[in-house]
Structures are given as structure tokens and as C-alpha cells.
Design an enzyme around this catalytic site. Structure first.
Site, PDB file in Angstrom:
ATOM      1  N   ASP A   1      -9.054  94.390 -56.947  1.00  0.00           N
ATOM      2  CA  ASP A   1     -10.006  95.342 -57.518  1.00  0.00           C
ATOM      3  C   ASP A   1     -10.419  96.317 -56.414  1.00  0.00           C
ATOM      4  OD1 ASP A   1     -12.263  96.646 -58.422  1.00  0.00           O
ATOM      5  OD2 ASP A   1     -13.288  94.825 -59.102  1.00  0.00           O
ATOM      6  N   ILE A   2     -10.113  97.588 -56.598  1.00  0.00           N
ATOM      7  CA  ILE A   2     -10.308  98.586 -55.534  1.00  0.00           C
ATOM      8  C   ILE A   2     -11.787  98.765 -55.171  1.00  0.00           C
ATOM      9  CG2 ILE A   2     -10.494 100.707 -56.936  1.00  0.00           C
ATOM     10  CD1 ILE A   2      -8.336 101.887 -54.945  1.00  0.00           C
TER      11      ILE A   2
ATOM     12  N   ASN B   1     -11.123 111.892 -64.492  1.00  0.00           N
ATOM     13  CA  ASN B   1     -10.710 112.952 -65.429  1.00  0.00           C
ATOM     14  C   ASN B   1     -11.385 114.248 -64.986  1.00  0.00           C
ATOM     15  OD1 ASN B   1     -13.321 113.347 -66.921  1.00  0.00           O
ATOM     16  ND2 ASN B   1     -12.960 111.195 -67.394  1.00  0.00           N
TER      17      ASN B   1
ATOM     18  N   GLY C   1     -11.236 102.398 -67.437  1.00  0.00           N
ATOM     19  CA  GLY C   1     -10.319 101.980 -66.363  1.00  0.00           C
ATOM     20  C   GLY C   1     -10.969 101.906 -64.998  1.00  0.00           C
TER      21      GLY C   1
ATOM     22  N   ASP D   1     -11.890 104.300 -63.092  1.00  0.00           N
ATOM     23  CA  ASP D   1     -12.978 105.283 -62.993  1.00  0.00           C
ATOM     24  C   ASP D   1     -14.308 104.631 -63.397  1.00  0.00           C
ATOM     25  OD1 ASP D   1     -14.289 107.699 -62.767  1.00  0.00           O
ATOM     26  OD2 ASP D   1     -13.436 108.594 -64.571  1.00  0.00           O
TER      27      ASP D   1
ATOM     28  N   SER E   1      -2.782 107.416 -62.986  1.00  0.00           N
ATOM     29  CA  SER E   1      -2.150 107.820 -64.267  1.00  0.00           C
ATOM     30  C   SER E   1      -1.410 106.710 -65.004  1.00  0.00           C
ATOM     31  CB  SER E   1      -1.186 109.019 -64.086  1.00  0.00           C
ATOM     32  OG  SER E   1      -1.889 110.222 -63.942  1.00  0.00           O
ATOM     33  N   THR E   2      -1.321 105.511 -64.441  1.00  0.00           N
ATOM     34  CA  THR E   2      -0.474 104.489 -65.090  1.00  0.00           C
ATOM     35  C   THR E   2      -1.227 103.620 -66.102  1.00  0.00           C
ATOM     36  OG1 THR E   2      -0.829 102.764 -63.424  1.00  0.00           O
ATOM     37  CG2 THR E   2       0.965 104.313 -63.020  1.00  0.00           C
ATOM     38  N   GLY E   3      -2.504 103.951 -66.352  1.00  0.00           N
ATOM     39  CA  GLY E   3      -3.267 103.205 -67.363  1.00  0.00           C
ATOM     40  C   GLY E   3      -3.423 104.056 -68.613  1.00  0.00           C
TER      41      GLY E   3
ATOM     42  N   TYR F   1      -3.638 107.160 -69.005  1.00  0.00           N
ATOM     43  CA  TYR F   1      -2.807 108.369 -69.022  1.00  0.00           C
ATOM     44  C   TYR F   1      -1.310 108.088 -69.213  1.00  0.00           C
ATOM     45  CZ  TYR F   1      -6.731 111.510 -67.858  1.00  0.00           C
ATOM     46  OH  TYR F   1      -7.896 112.257 -67.884  1.00  0.00           O
TER      47      TYR F   1
HETATM   48  N1  AR6 Z   1      -9.086  98.401 -59.263  1.00  0.00           N
HETATM   49  C1  AR6 Z   1      -7.848  98.886 -59.083  1.00  0.00           C
HETATM   50  N2  AR6 Z   1      -7.084  99.350 -60.083  1.00  0.00           N
HETATM   51  C2  AR6 Z   1      -7.609  99.331 -61.333  1.00  0.00           C
HETATM   52  C3  AR6 Z   1      -8.910  98.841 -61.603  1.00  0.00           C
HETATM   53  C4  AR6 Z   1      -9.674  98.369 -60.498  1.00  0.00           C
HETATM   54  N3  AR6 Z   1     -10.914  97.913 -60.646  1.00  0.00           N
HETATM   55  N4  AR6 Z   1      -9.130  98.970 -62.953  1.00  0.00           N
HETATM   56  C5  AR6 Z   1      -8.000  99.489 -63.485  1.00  0.00           C
HETATM   57  N5  AR6 Z   1      -7.080  99.705 -62.519  1.00  0.00           N
HETATM   58  P1  AR6 Z   1      -6.671 104.073 -65.440  1.00  0.00           P
HETATM   59  P2  AR6 Z   1      -5.422 106.741 -65.522  1.00  0.00           P
HETATM   60  C6  AR6 Z   1      -5.710 100.248 -62.616  1.00  0.00           C
HETATM   61  O1  AR6 Z   1      -6.561 103.928 -66.905  1.00  0.00           O
HETATM   62  O2  AR6 Z   1      -4.232 106.186 -66.200  1.00  0.00           O
HETATM   63  C7  AR6 Z   1     -10.345 106.999 -67.212  1.00  0.00           C
HETATM   64  O3  AR6 Z   1     -11.034 106.917 -68.426  1.00  0.00           O
HETATM   65  C8  AR6 Z   1      -4.997 100.156 -63.947  1.00  0.00           C
HETATM   66  O4  AR6 Z   1      -4.417  98.863 -64.110  1.00  0.00           O
HETATM   67  O5  AR6 Z   1      -7.911 103.637 -64.775  1.00  0.00           O
HETATM   68  O6  AR6 Z   1      -5.232 107.676 -64.356  1.00  0.00           O
HETATM   69  C9  AR6 Z   1     -10.554 108.349 -66.508  1.00  0.00           C
HETATM   70  O7  AR6 Z   1     -11.868 108.838 -66.724  1.00  0.00           O
HETATM   71  C10 AR6 Z   1      -3.944 101.234 -63.797  1.00  0.00           C
HETATM   72  O8  AR6 Z   1      -2.783 100.717 -63.151  1.00  0.00           O
HETATM   73  O9  AR6 Z   1      -6.457 105.628 -64.984  1.00  0.00           O
HETATM   74  C11 AR6 Z   1      -9.528 109.214 -67.185  1.00  0.00           C
HETATM   75  O10 AR6 Z   1      -9.973 109.723 -68.409  1.00  0.00           O
HETATM   76  C12 AR6 Z   1      -4.585 102.254 -62.851  1.00  0.00           C
HETATM   77  O11 AR6 Z   1      -5.781 101.644 -62.376  1.00  0.00           O
HETATM   78  C13 AR6 Z   1      -8.367 108.261 -67.422  1.00  0.00           C
HETATM   79  O12 AR6 Z   1      -8.959 106.943 -67.487  1.00  0.00           O
HETATM   80  C14 AR6 Z   1      -4.938 103.557 -63.504  1.00  0.00           C
HETATM   81  O13 AR6 Z   1      -5.425 103.323 -64.816  1.00  0.00           O
HETATM   82  C15 AR6 Z   1      -7.384 108.256 -66.262  1.00  0.00           C
HETATM   83  O14 AR6 Z   1      -6.271 107.482 -66.632  1.00  0.00           O
END
Ligand code: AR6
Length: 174
Positions: free
Chosen positions: A12-13, A26, A34, A36, A123-125, A127
Site C-alpha cells: 500500500d503506497i 484525475n 482507487g 487516489d 492508469s491500470t485500475g 482507467y
Molecule cells: N497503494 C498502491 N496502489 C494502489 C492502492 C494503494 N493503496 N490502491 C489501488 N492501487 P486506480 P487509475 C493500485 O484505479 O487507473 C481514481 O478515482 C490499483 O491496483 O487507483 O489511474 C482517480 O481519481 C491499480 O493498479 O487509478 C481517477 O479518477 C493502480 O493503483 C482514476 O481513479 C491504479 O488504479 C484513476 O484511475
């Protein structure tokens, strides 16, 4: 040696006490789901306030760009907020925009003389960027930047899910 300057961790970052963690934000910088959401919750209101100040000045943060705030209550000193591209099939400049998120985040780290920077898998969640292709962009961009710059000293890829972790492990020959 370049290899010692890139680390891979599953976790967890928000728990990382590095100079800066990168947020997959975003364009509004007002938080979301996610990583964020996790970062904003853990950092507390100071982060939101600084993001609001930035948005007042620039309007919105376009995909590929990055901005920096304090870390609030996080163990990290700073948060670099960058906006990844939404995956639309790969024909809307997604690779270039994703490359820019890593490059611009590293440029900000360099400007602020930050030695350690932790990245999530941008972007891998939500997005929906394909994980393998996103990892290739992340690793090659970080390697290029570190090859040309002494600061930051270290890049840490923090993978939350096992699938991303396995992909990075293979790509980094670990
Ligand atoms: N620590 C590390 N990585 C994480 C954590 C954490 N605590 N939680 C999730 N991830 P995402 P995106 C990983 O969806 O695709 C938001 O609503 C997750 O498994 O967080 O860039 C923003 O406001 C995945 O591999 O971000 C935007 O609207 C990675 O983080 C949108 O999501 C990215 O997933 C951005 O989407």
C-alpha cells in the site's frame, strides 16, 4: 548502477516513508477512488486544500501532467499528483500520455531535489490501461530518466495487486 536505483515492492503506497509518493489522480485533483482515494484519506485535509489552491491557478490538470503538494499526515514528505490517460483502445495517444506521467513526475522530483519516489501502477485500475503494456511504459521511462539524471536516486514501483507485481518482476528481471 542503474539496477540498484529501481526497486519493486508489493503493498500500500500510503505506508511508504519516501520523499514523494505519486498519486494516480484525475484532472480535478479533488480525490476519487482507487489509490487516489486511499492517499487523500490517509493524508487528511491539508492535501485537499493544496490541491484546491493549484486548481484555482491552473483550472485543471490535463492527462500526462504532474503537480506537487505536501504529504499531509502521510509518512511521505510530498505527493506528486499526476493524471494518467483513460484507455480507449490505444489509438488516442495513451502510451505517450502515460510516458508523460512518469517523465513529468520524475522532473518534478528532480526540481525539488527528492531522492526517493514511489509510483503506483498509473492508469491500470479505474482507467483500464492494460497492465503489461502500462508496465513496459513505466519501466522504460524510469530507466531512461535515471540513466540521464542523478536525482532522484531511487524509484520504487509499488504494486498493489499480485498481477502487476508479477509483470514488473519479469520486466525488471528480479
Ligand atoms: N497503494 C498502491 N496502489 C494502489 C492502492 C494503494 N493503496 N490502491 C489501488 N492501487 P486506480 P487509475 C493500485 O484505479 O487507473 C481514481 O478515482 C490499483 O491496483 O487507483 O489511474 C482517480 O481519481 C491499480 O493498479 O487509478 C481517477 O479518477 C493502480 O493503483 C482514476 O481513479 C491504479 O488504479 C484513476 O484511475
Amino acid at each position: 548502477m542503474l539496477k540498484n536505483r529501481i526497486e519493486l515492492v508489493q503493498g500500500d503506497i500510503t505506508k511508504f516513508g519516501v520523499d514523494a509518493i505519486v498519486n494516480a489522480a484525475n484532472s480535478s485533483l479533488m480525490g476519487g477512488g482507487g489509490v487516489d482515494g486511499a492517499i487523500h484519506r490517509a493524508a487528511g485535509p491539508k492535501l485537499h486544500e493544496e490541491c484546491m489552491e493549484i486548481i484555482k491557478k491552473i483550472g485543471r490538470c490535463p492527462a500526462g501532467e504532474a503537480v506537487i503538494t505536501c504529504g499531509g499526515k502521510l509518512p511521505a514528505k510530498y505527493v506528486i499528483h499526476t493524471v494518467g490517460p483513460v484507455w480507449h483502445g490505444g489509438h488516442k495517444n495513451e502510451p505517450e500520455l502515460l510516458e508523460n506521467t512518469y517523465k513529468n513526475s520524475l522532473e518534478l522530483a528532480k526540481e525539488h531535489k527528492l531522492q526517493s519516489v514511489a509510483f503506483p501502477n498509473i492508469s491500470t485500475g479505474i482507467y483500464s490501461y492494460p497492465k503489461g503494456e502500462a508496465a513496459e511504459v513505466a519501466v522504460s521511462t524510469a530507466k531512461n530518466f535515471l540513466g540521464q539524471n542523478e536525482i532522484p536516486e531511487k524509484v520504487i514501483f509499488v504494486c498493489y495487486d499480485l498481477e502487476n507485481y508479477s509483470i514488473y518482476k519479469r520486466l525488471l528481471n528480479l
